[in-house]
Design an enzyme around this catalytic site. Structure first.
Site, short mmCIF file in Angstrom:
data_model
loop_
_atom_site.label_atom_id
_atom_site.label_comp_id
_atom_site.label_asym_id
_atom_site.label_seq_id
_atom_site.Cartn_x
_atom_site.Cartn_y
_atom_site.Cartn_z
N CYS A 74 -1.25 6.01 9.81
CA CYS A 74 -0.08 5.29 10.29
C CYS A 74 -0.50 4.01 11.00
CB CYS A 74 0.67 6.10 11.33
SG CYS A 74 1.27 7.62 10.69
N CYS B 22 3.38 8.48 0.91
CA CYS B 22 3.91 7.59 1.94
C CYS B 22 4.09 6.22 1.29
CB CYS B 22 2.89 7.54 3.07
SG CYS B 22 3.30 6.39 4.36
N ASN C 76 -3.68 5.50 16.41
CA ASN C 76 -4.84 5.17 15.58
C ASN C 76 -5.32 3.80 15.99
OD1 ASN C 76 -4.74 7.43 13.71
ND2 ASN C 76 -2.85 6.50 12.96
N CYS D 187 1.04 -1.89 15.83
CA CYS D 187 1.04 -1.64 14.39
C CYS D 187 0.38 -2.78 13.62
CB CYS D 187 2.49 -1.48 13.92
SG CYS D 187 2.66 -1.33 12.14
N CYS E 184 6.06 -6.72 7.59
CA CYS E 184 7.18 -6.21 8.39
C CYS E 184 7.52 -7.24 9.46
CB CYS E 184 6.81 -4.88 9.05
SG CYS E 184 8.19 -4.17 9.98
N GLY F 129 6.52 -1.75 6.35
CA GLY F 129 7.88 -2.29 6.39
C GLY F 129 8.89 -1.43 7.11
N GLU F 130 10.01 -2.06 7.42
CA GLU F 130 11.13 -1.37 8.07
C GLU F 130 12.18 -1.12 6.97
OE1 GLU F 130 12.36 0.02 11.00
OE2 GLU F 130 14.06 0.27 9.65
N CYS G 170 6.07 -4.63 16.08
CA CYS G 170 5.61 -3.60 17.04
C CYS G 170 4.16 -3.89 17.44
CB CYS G 170 5.75 -2.21 16.43
SG CYS G 170 7.46 -1.85 16.01
N GLU H 121 0.82 -1.21 0.00
CA GLU H 121 0.00 0.00 0.00
C GLU H 121 0.85 1.26 0.00
OE1 GLU H 121 -4.07 -1.68 1.94
OE2 GLU H 121 -2.66 -0.75 3.30
N1 SAH Z 1 8.77 0.88 10.00
C1 SAH Z 1 9.10 2.23 10.03
C2 SAH Z 1 8.25 3.08 9.11
C3 SAH Z 1 6.81 2.71 8.98
S1 SAH Z 1 5.78 2.90 10.41
C4 SAH Z 1 9.02 2.75 11.45
O1 SAH Z 1 8.52 2.06 12.32
O2 SAH Z 1 9.51 3.86 11.68
C5 SAH Z 1 5.45 4.65 10.35
C6 SAH Z 1 5.04 5.26 11.66
O3 SAH Z 1 3.73 4.87 12.02
C7 SAH Z 1 5.93 4.88 12.81
O4 SAH Z 1 6.44 6.04 13.46
C8 SAH Z 1 5.02 4.15 13.76
O5 SAH Z 1 5.42 4.36 15.07
C9 SAH Z 1 3.68 4.74 13.42
N2 SAH Z 1 2.55 3.86 13.75
C10 SAH Z 1 2.46 2.54 13.57
N3 SAH Z 1 1.27 2.07 14.05
C11 SAH Z 1 0.60 3.14 14.53
C12 SAH Z 1 -0.70 3.31 15.12
N4 SAH Z 1 -1.53 2.30 15.31
N5 SAH Z 1 -1.05 4.56 15.49
C13 SAH Z 1 -0.22 5.61 15.29
N6 SAH Z 1 0.99 5.51 14.72
C14 SAH Z 1 1.41 4.29 14.35
FE1 SF4 Z 2 7.10 -1.44 13.69
FE2 SF4 Z 2 7.26 0.25 11.59
FE3 SF4 Z 2 7.26 -2.43 11.20
FE4 SF4 Z 2 5.03 -1.23 12.03
S1 SF4 Z 2 6.06 -0.92 10.08
S2 SF4 Z 2 5.92 -3.16 12.84
S3 SF4 Z 2 5.85 0.42 13.32
S4 SF4 Z 2 8.81 -1.24 12.28
#
Ligand code: SAH
Ligand code: SF4
Length: 351
Positions: free
Chosen positions: A342, A112, A299, A126, A119, A168-169, A123, A99
């Site tokens: 996010c 974005c 979120n 997420c 990923c 993804g990371e 986390c 996406e």
């Molecule tokens: N993987 C990378 C980039 C993608 S995630 C990273 O983790 O930095 C992008 C952002 O979305 C991250 O800062 C993460 O902390 C935030 N994010 C993920 N899940 C979220 C949620 N449920 N609510 C708000 N922000 C979230």
């Molecule tokens: Fe964590 Fe970013 Fe991967 Fe979501 S996309 S699991 S916030 S590293």
């Protein structure tokens, strides 16, 4: 005709130059500047076939055709939010999908993008994490996402910022990411300013160090999300290997060009990360760094175990930071109604 053709969008201009040089002996018409022309056709004129590359002789075009193909991606579907953001589901050749989200602002539209399908970082807050890692995207897939989205947008909706905050990371797919950045910023390629590109990481420290040494100086964002090891480890398993002390040390050594600062993303989760005590600790933790903080109210995701903060609490948290002269935009979450915000990017079935 050779059996395997290469995806030309996985090649940097330098790779292509070398290829032309190597083949020059047999084909005297091929010169390395051909690589510049091919890049122009691919990324500036968005050619979809070698036949379109009219200033390149027919013999060369045929040879290119024998060795390479030009990849592209298709939009599977899209969802438009009330706030104008659009989430695109893009189909990959192997049937997986990723996406990308278009986020409109008054005068600076952002895209974005994803760096992986799924990923591996796990986390807790997420949605993408729930997919696990399906696979890395190759450089062409990273670039083609942007092409595909731009093609769908009306002419006036120019993209100003590219942020790697989709699925993804990015630092888990480091080489492909860097190759994509090289093509995106190449003056003969996409010719995109590195100042307008931001890579967001959950904190893979060896890669942050390496990224600091690259010649492409894209912006760095770090997902912080917790101010104590206890909370951060609960939210982000990566904190077990790279705890806050190590993270802050690496960030303090990160070479910043003038004007630039590191962005720390901080999720506000009700009763877990949103107290004024947390705001105070946050300031103490980052003291001495050149930074800004993006505050992202959590979120909620289907089945998620956390709660969003109240709007008043988010504003109070922000005010505390602002009162201490910290740049701290509160990200008004876009695309919530389409699960495009996010942490809401997810494709396929979740176990
Ligand atoms: N993987 C990378 C980039 C993608 S995630 C990273 O983790 O930095 C992008 C952002 O979305 C991250 O800062 C993460 O902390 C935030 N994010 C993920 N899940 C979220 C949620 N449920 N609510 C708000 N922000 C979230
Ligand atoms: Fe964590 Fe970013 Fe991967 Fe979501 S996309 S699991 S916030 S590293």
């Amino acid at each position: 005709m050779i059996s395997k053709r290469y995806n030309i969008k996985n090649w940097t201009r330098q790779n292509l130059r070398e290829w032309f040089k190597k083949n020059e002996k047999n084909h005297s018409s091929l010169k390395s500047f051909r690589a510049d022309q091919v890049f122009n056709w691919l990324y500036q004129k968005r050619a979809e076939s070698f036949d379109q590359m009219l200033n390149i002789g027919q013999g060369t075009r045929e040879m290119l055709e024998d060795h390479f193909y030009i990849s592209s991606l298709k939009v599977a579907d899209n969802l438009k939010s009330r706030d104008g953001s659009i989430k695109f589901r893009i189909l990959l050749d192997d049937g997986n999908s990723i996406e990308s989200v278009f986020l409109p602002h008054k005068n600076h539209n952002t895209i974005c993008v994803s760096s992986q399908a799924g990923c591996a970082m796990g986390c807790d807050f997420c949605m993408t994490a729930k997919m696990g890692l399906i696979r890395n995207l190759d450089p062409s897939e990273i670039i083609n996402q942007i092409f595909t989205v731009v093609k769908e947008l009306p002419e006036e909706k120019k993209i100003r910022n590219i942020v790697f905050m989709g699925m993804g990371e990015p630092f888990h797919n480091y080489n492909n990411l860097m190759q994509a950045l090289e093509i995106l910023t190449d003056e003969h390629g996409f010719n995109y300013s590195h100042r307008r590109i931001t890579v967001s990481t959950s904190g893979l420290l060896p890669k942050i160090r390496r990224f600091g040494l690259e010649k492409i100086k894209a912006n760095l964002a770090v997902s912080l999300n917790g101010v104590t090891d206890e909370v951060r480890t609960k939210l982000m398993p990566v904190n077990k290997a790279y705890n806050l002390e190590k993270l802050i040390k690496v960030c303090s050594e990160f070479p910043l060009e003038s004007r630039k600062r590191i962005t720390f993303e901080y999720i506000l989760i009700r009763d877990l990360t949103d107290s004024l005590q947390d705001a105070k600790s946050l300031i103490r933790l980052l003291h001495g760094l050149k930074f800004k903080i993006n505050l992202i109210p959590y979120n909620s995701t289907p089945g998620g175990k956390y709660n969003a903060p109240s709007p008043e609490q988010s504003r109070m948290f922000q005010k505390y930071l602002l009162d201490h002269q910290i740049i701290a935009p509160l990200r008004i979450s876009k695309g919530q109604d389409i699960q495009g915000a996010c942490g809401q990017l997810v494709v396929g079935n979740i176990q």
